[in-house]
Write a protein that holds these residues in place. Structure first.
Motif, mmCIF file in Angstrom:
data_model
loop_
_atom_site.group_PDB
_atom_site.id
_atom_site.type_symbol
_atom_site.label_atom_id
_atom_site.label_comp_id
_atom_site.label_asym_id
_atom_site.label_seq_id
_atom_site.Cartn_x
_atom_site.Cartn_y
_atom_site.Cartn_z
ATOM 1 N N ALA A 1 86.642 -95.562 53.738
ATOM 2 C CA ALA A 1 86.627 -94.166 54.582
ATOM 3 C C ALA A 1 85.343 -94.043 55.407
ATOM 4 C CB ALA A 1 86.601 -92.974 53.405
ATOM 5 N N VAL A 2 83.913 -94.401 54.991
ATOM 6 C CA VAL A 2 82.903 -94.346 55.823
ATOM 7 C C VAL A 2 82.884 -95.199 56.969
ATOM 8 C CG1 VAL A 2 80.344 -94.543 55.668
ATOM 9 C CG2 VAL A 2 81.643 -93.343 53.919
ATOM 10 N N ALA A 3 83.519 -96.421 56.854
ATOM 11 C CA ALA A 3 83.377 -97.474 57.853
ATOM 12 C C ALA A 3 84.533 -97.008 58.877
ATOM 13 C CB ALA A 3 83.862 -98.903 57.329
ATOM 14 N N ARG B 1 84.003 -95.989 44.969
ATOM 15 C CA ARG B 1 83.031 -96.605 45.422
ATOM 16 C C ARG B 1 83.509 -97.325 46.735
ATOM 17 N NH1 ARG B 1 77.291 -97.011 44.844
ATOM 18 N NH2 ARG B 1 76.253 -98.213 46.522
ATOM 19 N N GLU B 2 84.592 -98.211 46.181
ATOM 20 C CA GLU B 2 84.919 -99.109 47.301
ATOM 21 C C GLU B 2 85.991 -98.228 48.312
ATOM 22 O OE1 GLU B 2 87.266 -101.691 44.898
ATOM 23 O OE2 GLU B 2 85.316 -102.803 44.274
ATOM 24 N N ASN B 3 86.711 -97.451 47.781
ATOM 25 C CA ASN B 3 87.392 -96.483 48.640
ATOM 26 C C ASN B 3 86.610 -95.642 49.647
ATOM 27 O OD1 ASN B 3 89.882 -95.420 45.914
ATOM 28 N ND2 ASN B 3 89.606 -97.417 47.530
ATOM 29 N N ASP C 1 81.015 -81.732 52.201
ATOM 30 C CA ASP C 1 82.417 -81.195 52.032
ATOM 31 C C ASP C 1 82.879 -82.356 51.070
ATOM 32 O OD1 ASP C 1 84.217 -78.892 52.416
ATOM 33 O OD2 ASP C 1 85.420 -80.496 53.602
ATOM 34 N N PHE C 2 82.573 -83.871 51.501
ATOM 35 C CA PHE C 2 83.116 -84.724 50.479
ATOM 36 C C PHE C 2 83.045 -84.535 49.161
ATOM 37 C CE2 PHE C 2 82.124 -88.997 48.908
ATOM 38 C CZ PHE C 2 83.217 -89.492 48.655
ATOM 39 N N VAL C 3 81.565 -84.307 49.026
ATOM 40 C CA VAL C 3 80.832 -84.047 47.499
ATOM 41 C C VAL C 3 81.689 -83.102 46.837
ATOM 42 C CG1 VAL C 3 79.050 -83.336 46.153
ATOM 43 C CG2 VAL C 3 78.710 -84.690 48.225
ATOM 44 N N ALA D 1 93.443 -98.248 54.330
ATOM 45 C CA ALA D 1 92.825 -98.303 55.536
ATOM 46 C C ALA D 1 93.849 -97.851 56.633
ATOM 47 C CB ALA D 1 92.196 -99.734 55.844
ATOM 48 N N GLY D 2 95.081 -98.380 56.647
ATOM 49 C CA GLY D 2 96.103 -98.087 57.484
ATOM 50 C C GLY D 2 96.230 -96.453 57.530
ATOM 51 N N ILE D 3 96.579 -95.762 56.384
ATOM 52 C CA ILE D 3 96.704 -94.383 56.202
ATOM 53 C C ILE D 3 95.566 -93.502 56.803
ATOM 54 C CG2 ILE D 3 96.782 -92.355 54.620
ATOM 55 C CD1 ILE D 3 98.351 -94.339 52.749
ATOM 56 N N LEU D 4 94.338 -94.163 56.550
ATOM 57 C CA LEU D 4 92.989 -93.247 57.185
ATOM 58 C C LEU D 4 93.099 -93.452 58.489
ATOM 59 C CD1 LEU D 4 90.397 -93.908 54.338
ATOM 60 C CD2 LEU D 4 92.120 -91.959 54.410
#
Length: 504
Positions: free
Chosen positions: A25-27, A19-21, A107-109, A73-76
């Motif tokens: 990603a959503v942010a 959930r935290e990950n 697609d994420f799901v 976060a850096g990778i994304l």
């Protein structure tokens, strides 16, 4: 920096961690989608990007590394920043589509639940959704209900290859088991294509053992569409050379200029000669969902097969390609294999929806889900209105270019692709007049525009000379963006002329 110890597998698979990950990603994606600035392509030196990517990798190799939220976060952020800004109105270079955001959620799901969809037992809803979307979209193709077939594939290239395979097996039933024939009583196997056919068709000829030498090139008219009258002569000459053309490939939205071949006439021509008509509609088949634009594919109901990329003009995550067959028996004949570990001996209502025997892919993503969900929630109008808006904006861009004395428009756009050249000297003395200089200038302009990073354009050779190519895929691109692009092209040309050896 939020650093947490993750000492074993249970921590890596922890749902709270997931959930935290996801929130991280959503942010990042929310910020990305909210940016409506005019952006093109931010090209980074591969060596610099490699160093940046390696710097984000853990050095731990003996145990599972401590999880680092900042590293994630850096990778994304690096991933998002270094891609083509498909959601920006400055991205006009290729047929890459900014997706309807909800399609990305679906697609994420799909990625998390991981249901391969080649077999019903592994992905039940995707297989049902595939059948539903086949029926929904066939309303615009026009084949008899229950007589046709559709299978999803990972990209238009694979769909074209599969369709040609089905056509070859129909014409040469022993080819699959016995291998490729040389000269038969009817002639050597050959495929007829337009001069602007997508390279995947020529590649398929090589893969299938037909050979590029057996590609019959059909002449184009002034609008770069296959000319049926001249095509008939070309087919007759091919037969005289000992070739048996078993498939004619037409384009519905060709990649260079977006041309739509005359499907009605080509279907009649192909069938008179006992050939299969395959329509590569990877780009343009989506116009079928628009009442206003559907006539561009008049005669599609006569085709034997159709490639349709939903990840282009239906704005869903790639890949999502639909391969249609007019006769469902032909789809089943593309592959002739038995494998006890996947194919059931006794068909039942469940295995009837399997597609593993009709596609090259044994494991494939449930790519239909994003399209089906969007269609279920919004209906046809979502797709029709966006496509119509893109085509209207492209027509407006065409009119704007016609008004510019220093630009040469090469065709009237049939959809959302427009090709043109810039001539700084204008019509009075178009210089440089040498086609080689014209070619070099257009390529240099495209490269300068690309490296500047505000707009993203592509280029294509037309009659051997490079042209600038605009592909409008973003409904937020307006005539003002087009005018800004033309100003950028003029500045780029001035820079090239002032410093021919400058950065590319």
């Amino acid at each position: 920096m939020d650093v947490r110890v993750r000492g074993d597998l249970s921590e890596v698979f922890d749902v709270q961690h997931f959930r935290e990950n996801s929130e991280t990603a959503v942010a990042i994606l929310h910020k990305h989608l909210s940016d409506q600035s005019i952006r093109g392509l931010e090209l980074v030196d591969p060596a610099v990007l490699t160093r940046a990517a390696r710097a984000l990798m853990t050095d731990e190799s003996e145990r599972i590394a401590d999880f680092d939220e900042g590293r994630l976060a850096g990778i994304l952020e690096l991933y998002v920043r270094t891609g083509i800004a498909v959601h920006s109105p400055g991205s006009m270079g290729r047929q890459f589509s900014g997706v309807v955001p909800l399609g990305g959620v679906v697609d994420f799901v799909s990625s998390v639940v991981n249901q391969p969809s080649a077999f019903y037992e592994a992905g039940q809803l995707p297989n049902v959704a595939e059948r539903i979307m086949a029926e929904e979209l066939n309303r615009f193709i026009g084949w008899a209900p229950g007589s046709f077939d559709m299978v999803t594939t990972s990209g238009g290239s694979l769909a074209n290859l599969t369709a040609l395979l089905a056509a070859r097996n129909r014409a040469f039933p022993d080819f699959w088991e016995q291998g490729g024939p040389g000269a038969t009583a009817a002639g050597r196997p050959a495929v007829a294509v337009g001069e602007d056919v997508h390279y995947s068709v020529a590649r398929a000829a090589g893969v299938l053992g037909i050979g590029e030498a057996q590609l019959v090139r059909l002449p184009l008219d002034r609008e770069r569409r296959i000319c049926p009258r001249r095509a008939e002569r070309a087919l007759a000459e091919a037969e005289e050379r000992g070739l048996r053309v078993f498939c004619v490939v037409a384009s519905a939205g060709s990649t260079p200029v977006g041309a739509f071949d005359p499907l009605d006439e080509l279907a009649d021509l192909a069938h008179r000669r006992g050939a299969w008509l395959h329509v590569d509609g990877a780009h343009g088949a989506s116009l079928l969902v628009s009442d206003r634009l559907r006539p561009k594919l008049r005669g599609i109901e006569k085709a034997d097969s159709l490639t349709w990329d939903a990840h282009k003009m239906m704005f869903v995550p790639a890949p999502c390609t639909l391969l249609f067959y007019r006769d469902r028996a032909h789809g089943a004949a593309a592959f002739r294999q038995h494998a006890s570990y996947v194919f059931d001996e006794e068909p039942d209502p469940y295995t009837a929806l399997d597609s593993g025997d009709r596609t090259l892919e044994c494991t494939k993503r449930p790519m239909i889900m994003a399209l089906w969900v969007l269609w279920s929630l919004y209906g046809r109008a979502l797709f029709a209105r966006k496509i119509e808006r893109l085509c209207r904006t492209t027509a407006l861009a065409h009119r704007i270019l016609l008004e510019q004395p220093d630009f040469e428009v090469l065709h009237r756009p049939e959809a959302n692709i427009l090709c043109f050249r810039h001539h700084p000297a204008g019509p009075a003395g178009r210089a440089p007049a040498d086609p080689r200089e014209v070619h070099r200038l257009q390529v240099a302009i495209r490269d300068r525009i690309k490296h500047e990073g505000t707009f993203f354009l592509s280029k294509v050779d037309i009659d051997g000379v490079a042209a600038l190519r605009m592909v409008l895929m973003n409904h937020q691109t307006t005539s003002e963006h087009v005018r800004l692009l033309l100003q950028a092209i003029r500045r780029a040309a001035q820079d090239v002329q002032a410093d021919p050896g400058g950065p590319r």
